[in-house]
Design an enzyme around this catalytic site. Structure first.
Site, mmCIF file in Angstrom:
data_model
loop_
_atom_site.group_PDB
_atom_site.id
_atom_site.type_symbol
_atom_site.label_atom_id
_atom_site.label_comp_id
_atom_site.label_asym_id
_atom_site.label_seq_id
_atom_site.Cartn_x
_atom_site.Cartn_y
_atom_site.Cartn_z
ATOM 1 N N LYS A 60 49.658 24.823 37.896
ATOM 2 C CA LYS A 60 50.272 25.891 37.107
ATOM 3 C C LYS A 60 51.360 26.639 37.877
ATOM 4 O O LYS A 60 52.357 27.029 37.289
ATOM 5 C CB LYS A 60 49.223 26.856 36.548
ATOM 6 N N ARG A 87 42.754 36.838 35.437
ATOM 7 C CA ARG A 87 41.737 35.902 35.918
ATOM 8 C C ARG A 87 40.327 36.359 35.574
ATOM 9 O O ARG A 87 39.370 35.648 35.869
ATOM 10 C CB ARG A 87 41.839 35.796 37.437
ATOM 11 N N ARG A 136 47.171 19.578 49.124
ATOM 12 C CA ARG A 136 48.185 20.617 48.918
ATOM 13 C C ARG A 136 48.501 21.351 50.216
ATOM 14 O O ARG A 136 47.639 21.785 50.946
ATOM 15 C CB ARG A 136 47.685 21.625 47.888
ATOM 16 N N ARG A 185 46.937 26.161 53.232
ATOM 17 C CA ARG A 185 46.444 27.527 53.069
ATOM 18 C C ARG A 185 44.976 27.594 53.468
ATOM 19 O O ARG A 185 44.235 26.674 53.174
ATOM 20 C CB ARG A 185 46.576 27.943 51.596
ATOM 21 N N ARG A 209 36.171 28.402 44.927
ATOM 22 C CA ARG A 209 37.180 28.913 43.992
ATOM 23 C C ARG A 209 36.991 28.302 42.601
ATOM 24 O O ARG A 209 37.198 28.963 41.595
ATOM 25 C CB ARG A 209 38.588 28.630 44.526
HETATM 26 P P1 ADP Z 1 45.302 29.244 42.917
HETATM 27 O O1 ADP Z 1 45.844 29.418 41.536
HETATM 28 O O2 ADP Z 1 45.642 27.942 43.493
HETATM 29 O O3 ADP Z 1 43.864 29.615 43.017
HETATM 30 P P2 ADP Z 1 46.655 31.665 43.762
HETATM 31 O O4 ADP Z 1 47.770 31.647 44.709
HETATM 32 O O5 ADP Z 1 46.947 31.952 42.355
HETATM 33 O O6 ADP Z 1 45.969 30.252 43.925
HETATM 34 O O7 ADP Z 1 45.543 32.708 44.238
HETATM 35 C C1 ADP Z 1 45.056 32.730 45.560
HETATM 36 C C2 ADP Z 1 44.019 33.820 45.730
HETATM 37 O O8 ADP Z 1 44.593 35.107 45.438
HETATM 38 C C3 ADP Z 1 42.820 33.759 44.781
HETATM 39 O O9 ADP Z 1 41.837 32.863 45.237
HETATM 40 C C4 ADP Z 1 42.356 35.222 44.823
HETATM 41 O O10 ADP Z 1 41.654 35.529 45.997
HETATM 42 C C5 ADP Z 1 43.667 35.980 44.847
HETATM 43 N N1 ADP Z 1 44.130 36.319 43.468
HETATM 44 C C6 ADP Z 1 45.276 35.916 42.882
HETATM 45 N N2 ADP Z 1 45.382 36.380 41.621
HETATM 46 C C7 ADP Z 1 44.260 37.099 41.388
HETATM 47 C C8 ADP Z 1 43.744 37.806 40.281
HETATM 48 N N3 ADP Z 1 44.424 37.883 39.123
HETATM 49 N N4 ADP Z 1 42.544 38.427 40.400
HETATM 50 C C9 ADP Z 1 41.849 38.368 41.543
HETATM 51 N N5 ADP Z 1 42.257 37.705 42.630
HETATM 52 C C10 ADP Z 1 43.444 37.064 42.581
#
Ligand code: ADP
Ligand code: ZN
Length: 219
Positions: free
Chosen positions: A13, A88, A122, A155, A166
């Site tokens: 995404k 989320r 990744r 990462r 996750r």
């Molecule tokens: P991915 O979509 O691959 O999980 P992201 O870069 O979107 O990776 O998110 C990485 C981390 O950032 C998440 O695992 C979480 O810890 C934090 N995070 C990002 N967006 C949110 C959100 N909307 N609510 C809570 N935590 C978030």
């Protein structure tokens, strides 16, 4: 147009959203990227978020919401935005409802198997955040970002154990949002469960879904 992208970590995404945004002249807002930037600069938000992120947990709603509200109140969001990684949780979705009307929610439909395979390959740039995949889209020069020449790394939250965690959290807390937006009549599923699918093909599939949605809206 205000769009959101739903999908498990590693569903593609982020990559799709970053390519779609310029087509509509709207900013691509990734809460994950915003957090990583805050961590790099050791801001109060970054300091609050770091441990949760490294452990693969969600950052508490109030921290995310505060950060997101600030971001979407900026001038470049006047004509819309793409949210990637937000909302989320149900409380985040409800808060977004109060703030603004979302036009379309794209759901990246992908199985757990594919997600695990993709995530383990990744890597991303420590400088600009650009995402690469060792299998399908490696950097031209090993370990070096094509765009900014910084180091390309895995990462901490893409380590296999953390990925599992996750995904579990995604299932519990985020997947209910699919039905929330489906019931509102604004959800479009994009099938992207082919491990060989290129970022270009995924982008095209998302564009097609958006165009189809716009067509349906006209009727
Ligand atoms: P991915 O979509 O691959 O999980 P992201 O870069 O979107 O990776 O998110 C990485 C981390 O950032 C998440 O695992 C979480 O810890 C934090 N995070 C990002 N967006 C949110 C959100 N909307 N609510 C809570 N935590 C978030
Ligand atoms: Zn870079």
């Amino acid at each position: 147009m205000k769009k959101i992208f739903l999908g498990p970590p590693g569903s593609g995404k982020g990559t799709a959203a970053s390519r779609i945004a310029p087509k509509f002249n709207i900013p691509h807002i990734s809460t994950g990227d915003l957090f990583r930037e805050n961590i790099k600069n050791q801001t109060p938000i970054g300091i609050k978020a770091q441990q949760y992120m490294d452990e693969g947990k969600l950052v508490p709603d109030e921290v995310v919401i505060e950060m997101l509200k600030k971001r979407i109140s900026q001038n470049d969001c006047e004509n819309g935005f793409i949210l990637d990684g937000f909302p989320r949780t149900m409380p985040q979705a409800e808060m977004l409802e109060e703030l603004t009307d979302i036009d379309i929610a794209i759901n990246m439909d992908v199985t757990e198997e594919v997600v695990i395979t993709r995530n383990s390959a990744r890597i991303s740039c420590s400088g600009c955040g650009k995402i690469y995949n060792l299998r399908s889209t490696p950097p031209k020069e090993k370990g070096i970002c094509d765009e900014c020449k910084e180091k390309v790394v895995r990462r901490p939250d893409d380590e296999p154990e953390v990925i599992k965690k996750r995904l579990e959290i995604y299932k519990q807390q985020t997947s209910p949002l699919i039905n929330f937006y489906r019931n509102k009549g604004i959800l479009k599923d994009v099938f992207c469960d082919d491990i060989m699918q290129t970022p270009e093909e995924t982008f095209q599939a998302v564009m097609d879904a958006i165009e189809k949605f716009l067509e349906e809206m006209k009727k």
